[in-house]
Design a protein around this motif. Structure first.
Motif, PDB file in Angstrom:
ATOM      1  N   PHE A 164      33.395  57.723  24.986  1.00  0.00           N
ATOM      2  CA  PHE A 164      32.369  57.757  24.131  1.00  0.00           C
ATOM      3  C   PHE A 164      31.977  56.199  23.447  1.00  0.00           C
ATOM      4  O   PHE A 164      30.878  56.192  23.202  1.00  0.00           O
ATOM      5  CB  PHE A 164      32.938  58.430  22.986  1.00  0.00           C
ATOM      6  CG  PHE A 164      31.927  59.100  21.920  1.00  0.00           C
ATOM      7  CD1 PHE A 164      31.083  60.155  22.010  1.00  0.00           C
ATOM      8  CD2 PHE A 164      31.885  58.493  20.556  1.00  0.00           C
ATOM      9  CE1 PHE A 164      30.061  60.540  21.242  1.00  0.00           C
ATOM     10  CE2 PHE A 164      30.852  58.653  19.713  1.00  0.00           C
ATOM     11  CZ  PHE A 164      29.994  59.673  20.027  1.00  0.00           C
ATOM     12  N   LYS A 170      29.162  55.899  27.248  1.00  0.00           N
ATOM     13  CA  LYS A 170      28.633  57.187  26.851  1.00  0.00           C
ATOM     14  C   LYS A 170      27.980  57.864  28.008  1.00  0.00           C
ATOM     15  O   LYS A 170      28.185  59.220  27.942  1.00  0.00           O
ATOM     16  CB  LYS A 170      27.436  56.929  25.786  1.00  0.00           C
ATOM     17  CG  LYS A 170      27.084  58.022  25.169  1.00  0.00           C
ATOM     18  CD  LYS A 170      28.186  58.774  24.212  1.00  0.00           C
ATOM     19  CE  LYS A 170      27.543  59.876  23.399  1.00  0.00           C
ATOM     20  NZ  LYS A 170      26.688  59.659  22.204  1.00  0.00           N
ATOM     21  N   TRP A 201      30.569  59.644  29.599  1.00  0.00           N
ATOM     22  CA  TRP A 201      31.454  60.799  28.479  1.00  0.00           C
ATOM     23  C   TRP A 201      30.901  62.195  28.655  1.00  0.00           C
ATOM     24  O   TRP A 201      31.776  63.095  28.301  1.00  0.00           O
ATOM     25  CB  TRP A 201      31.206  60.168  27.092  1.00  0.00           C
ATOM     26  CG  TRP A 201      31.469  61.002  25.867  1.00  0.00           C
ATOM     27  CD1 TRP A 201      32.949  61.185  25.391  1.00  0.00           C
ATOM     28  CD2 TRP A 201      30.934  62.040  25.309  1.00  0.00           C
ATOM     29  NE1 TRP A 201      32.956  62.087  24.497  1.00  0.00           N
ATOM     30  CE2 TRP A 201      31.791  62.636  24.143  1.00  0.00           C
ATOM     31  CE3 TRP A 201      29.676  62.379  25.248  1.00  0.00           C
ATOM     32  CZ2 TRP A 201      31.196  63.527  23.564  1.00  0.00           C
ATOM     33  CZ3 TRP A 201      28.952  63.329  24.361  1.00  0.00           C
ATOM     34  CH2 TRP A 201      30.061  63.924  23.628  1.00  0.00           C
ATOM     35  N   TYR A 202      29.742  62.477  28.721  1.00  0.00           N
ATOM     36  CA  TYR A 202      28.825  63.660  28.928  1.00  0.00           C
ATOM     37  C   TYR A 202      29.985  64.622  29.772  1.00  0.00           C
ATOM     38  O   TYR A 202      29.956  66.004  29.321  1.00  0.00           O
ATOM     39  CB  TYR A 202      27.654  63.555  29.405  1.00  0.00           C
ATOM     40  CG  TYR A 202      26.662  63.239  28.179  1.00  0.00           C
ATOM     41  CD1 TYR A 202      26.361  63.782  27.243  1.00  0.00           C
ATOM     42  CD2 TYR A 202      26.092  61.722  28.501  1.00  0.00           C
ATOM     43  CE1 TYR A 202      25.379  63.143  26.183  1.00  0.00           C
ATOM     44  CE2 TYR A 202      25.447  61.137  27.428  1.00  0.00           C
ATOM     45  CZ  TYR A 202      25.263  61.843  26.397  1.00  0.00           C
ATOM     46  OH  TYR A 202      24.186  61.200  25.350  1.00  0.00           O
ATOM     47  N   ASN A 259      33.470  65.507  28.426  1.00  0.00           N
ATOM     48  CA  ASN A 259      33.310  66.273  27.206  1.00  0.00           C
ATOM     49  C   ASN A 259      32.831  67.735  27.686  1.00  0.00           C
ATOM     50  O   ASN A 259      33.437  68.831  27.085  1.00  0.00           O
ATOM     51  CB  ASN A 259      32.188  65.762  26.289  1.00  0.00           C
ATOM     52  CG  ASN A 259      32.253  66.292  25.054  1.00  0.00           C
ATOM     53  OD1 ASN A 259      33.168  66.631  24.186  1.00  0.00           O
ATOM     54  ND2 ASN A 259      31.130  66.968  24.514  1.00  0.00           N
ATOM     55  N   LYS A 295      28.041  68.420  16.824  1.00  0.00           N
ATOM     56  CA  LYS A 295      26.919  67.578  16.725  1.00  0.00           C
ATOM     57  C   LYS A 295      26.857  66.707  18.210  1.00  0.00           C
ATOM     58  O   LYS A 295      25.752  67.064  19.029  1.00  0.00           O
ATOM     59  CB  LYS A 295      26.742  66.671  15.656  1.00  0.00           C
ATOM     60  CG  LYS A 295      25.314  65.787  15.744  1.00  0.00           C
ATOM     61  CD  LYS A 295      25.517  64.993  14.605  1.00  0.00           C
ATOM     62  CE  LYS A 295      24.138  63.942  14.550  1.00  0.00           C
ATOM     63  NZ  LYS A 295      24.060  62.920  13.457  1.00  0.00           N
ATOM     64  N   ASP A 296      27.933  66.115  18.538  1.00  0.00           N
ATOM     65  CA  ASP A 296      27.870  65.381  19.847  1.00  0.00           C
ATOM     66  C   ASP A 296      27.914  66.332  20.901  1.00  0.00           C
ATOM     67  O   ASP A 296      27.388  65.879  22.100  1.00  0.00           O
ATOM     68  CB  ASP A 296      29.251  64.469  19.751  1.00  0.00           C
ATOM     69  CG  ASP A 296      29.059  63.489  18.924  1.00  0.00           C
ATOM     70  OD1 ASP A 296      28.080  62.993  18.675  1.00  0.00           O
ATOM     71  OD2 ASP A 296      30.327  62.960  18.400  1.00  0.00           O
ATOM     72  N   ASP A 297      28.377  67.467  20.841  1.00  0.00           N
ATOM     73  CA  ASP A 297      28.467  68.440  21.990  1.00  0.00           C
ATOM     74  C   ASP A 297      26.974  68.984  22.571  1.00  0.00           C
ATOM     75  O   ASP A 297      26.870  69.443  23.608  1.00  0.00           O
ATOM     76  CB  ASP A 297      29.392  69.686  21.758  1.00  0.00           C
ATOM     77  CG  ASP A 297      30.732  69.191  21.338  1.00  0.00           C
ATOM     78  OD1 ASP A 297      31.244  68.321  21.924  1.00  0.00           O
ATOM     79  OD2 ASP A 297      31.192  69.970  20.273  1.00  0.00           O
ATOM     80  N   SER A 353      24.536  66.810  22.615  1.00  0.00           N
ATOM     81  CA  SER A 353      23.583  65.791  22.856  1.00  0.00           C
ATOM     82  C   SER A 353      23.107  65.708  24.435  1.00  0.00           C
ATOM     83  O   SER A 353      22.031  65.080  24.665  1.00  0.00           O
ATOM     84  CB  SER A 353      24.258  64.511  22.480  1.00  0.00           C
ATOM     85  OG  SER A 353      25.746  64.502  23.153  1.00  0.00           O
TER      86      SER A 353
END
Length: 479
Positions: A78, A82, A85-86, A89, A228-230, A232
């Motif tokens: 992250f 990044k 990371w997707y 995650n 929120k990050d989930d 993106s």
């Protein structure tokens, strides 16, 4: 132990830049020299190729057995990688395992060649080569060395069935109200070189541009807390396709059962339509789905706490979506067998996966009693179980389960039992094979259950709900 190993032993897994800086301070050497020493050290383990500035994630072999390892690794991506990371995650959100179709949707990696972007297959191959992911077609999963609390494969597959069914219902809804043109809706479709759970051509006024219609695009997140990050990944996909020259206008939907306030605010800010299941298909249906997902992802605890709950959910689901409840009949049957065992066993597990004899094997039901271990195979199909299925169970599955059982120190004084439950019974050749095998084995016990055996068990349990659902759902021949 070297200074580098000592730092890692004391502080746990860290990025090479931080490790170099700590070494620089510890040994009072130039930072460049410290960086070179870290880079050349062969006594520590590293994950490379995912980070900015050619950094690596550094750790000791012993860290792989610690839950901290996974948390540190995902944070390292992250903060320093990044775009990679997707993927991790998405898998984390879904219990460590995802079907390839869904994982393609949940990452912002193009599925077709796109300038300036690594395609999905190349990104995933990098993870596999470094032992971070495992691919067992068509599923990707996070490697077992990462101590991650995982959903059972039963829960994962069932949640994916629910999502597929929801996408189908969404397709019907947007077609029937005219948001998409007739016969244009596609599931797991490519658009703008990315994968989407749903795509349809839309002729709605306002989406037309230069005489061409726009598109409705949708993804679905269900059965997990979403922050929120989930979300993106979805925003990044939209940003990419909207940057194309002469890009058509789009109407983006994210279908969810629940959403954190910050995530909701971000999606609204970006012009995304949030399709809450309770708003699309009704509050009661949404609540039933949510309860179903909850009992499946916590099967052992749910069976001990509220063993009859799934029987109520079957009845409710039949009212709202009979097609879905019939599609997940096999999973619910495994849950029913687990229910029967849960009354007297110490603990129960559904969908436990093991790797033995160089292959992956799944225990439909694993029941641990004071004096015995029961591993049950469960089949809820219309046709009778034939000899081929029984031979595979006897010649492949049982030997693998026996090897696994013999390795468990806590099971040393327990008897091992295998059960085969079939709602439709067995062909004569299959039944003959089962009888012969059951009578011939001595080191463990083999039993098999058919419709009348299950009815008798329900009568002995004096469970009215179970008796009703056995006759009206599990043993009904026209479902």
């Amino acid at each position: 132990m070297t200074s580098i190993e000592n730092i890692l032993f004391e502080h746990g897994p860290i990025m090479s830049s931080e490790l170099s800086n700590r070494l620089h301070l510890k040994e009072s050497i130039p930072l460049n020299t410290a960086s070179q020493k870290v880079s050349r050290d062969r006594n520590i383990k590293k994950i490379k190729g995912f980070y900015t500035s050619n950094q690596s994630f550094c750790f000791l072999e012993q860290h792989e057995q610690n839950g901290l390892f996974y948390d540190r690794f995902i944070k390292s991506l992250f903060d320093n990688g990044k775009k990679y990371w997707y993927c991790i995650n998405a898998l984390r959100l879904h219990g460590g395992m995802l079907h390839k179709d869904f994982l393609e949707c949940y990452t912002n990696y193009p599925v077709l060649a796109l300038k300036g972007h690594l395609p999905f297959n190349k990104v995933l191959q990098k993870f596999i080569e470094q032992g971070i992911l495992v691919y067992n077609s068509p599923y990707y999963s996070i490697a077992p060395k990462f101590s991650l609390q995982r959903n059972s494969s039963v829960a994962n597959r069932t949640i994916e069935m629910i999502k597929n069914d929801t996408i189908t219902s969404f397709h019907s809804l947007v077609k029937n109200i005219g948001l998409i043109s007739f016969n244009t809706g596609k599931h797991f479709a490519e658009y703008g070189k990315y994968r989407w759970s749903f795509k349809g051509v839309s002729a709605v006024t306002g989406l037309f541009q230069n005489g061409s219609p726009g598109f409705l695009l949708a993804d679905i997140l269900l059965g997990t807390s979403i922050y929120k990050d989930d979300v993106s990944f979805f925003i990044e996909k939209l940003k990419s396709i909207q940057s194309f020259a002469n890009a058509p206008r789009i109407m983006p939907f994210l279908i969810v059962d629940d959403l954190d306030k910050e995530a909701l605010g971000l999606l609204k800010q970006k012009g995304v339509v949030i399709g809450f299941i309770k708003e699309l298909f009704g509050q009661k249906y949404a609540e039933t789905l949510k309860e179903l997902v909850s009992i499946l992802t916590n099967a052992g605890a749910s069976l001990k706490k509220s063993p009859d709950k799934y029987l109520d959910l079957i009845k409710q689901l039949k009212k709202y979506n009979e097609g879905l409840v019939n599609n997940i009949r096999g999973t619910l049957f495994e849950y029913m067998v687990g229910h029967i065992h849960s009354i007297n066993c110490q603990s129960i597990d559904l969908g436990r996966e093991i790797i033995e004899n160089n292959a992956r094997h799944e225990m439909d039901v694993l029941a641990i009693y004071n004096d015995r271990i029961v591993i049950a195979e469960c089949k809820a199909i219309k046709s009778k179980i034939d000899i081929d299925v029984i031979d595979k169970w006897i010649n492949i599955k049982i030997p693998a389960f026996k090897i696994w059982f013999d390795k468990q120190e806590t099971f040393k004084k327990k008897q091992l039992e295998f059960e085969f439950w079939s709602t439709s019974g067995f062909t004569k050749t299959a039944l003959d094979r089962l009888e012969k095998f059951s009578n011939s084995v001595q080191k463990y016990k083999v039993v098999y259950k058919q419709a009348e055996d299950m009815r008798q068990i329900a009568r002995d349990m004096d469970n009215k709900k179970l008796k009703e659902e056995l006759d009206n759902f599990f043993l009904k021949t026209d479902v």
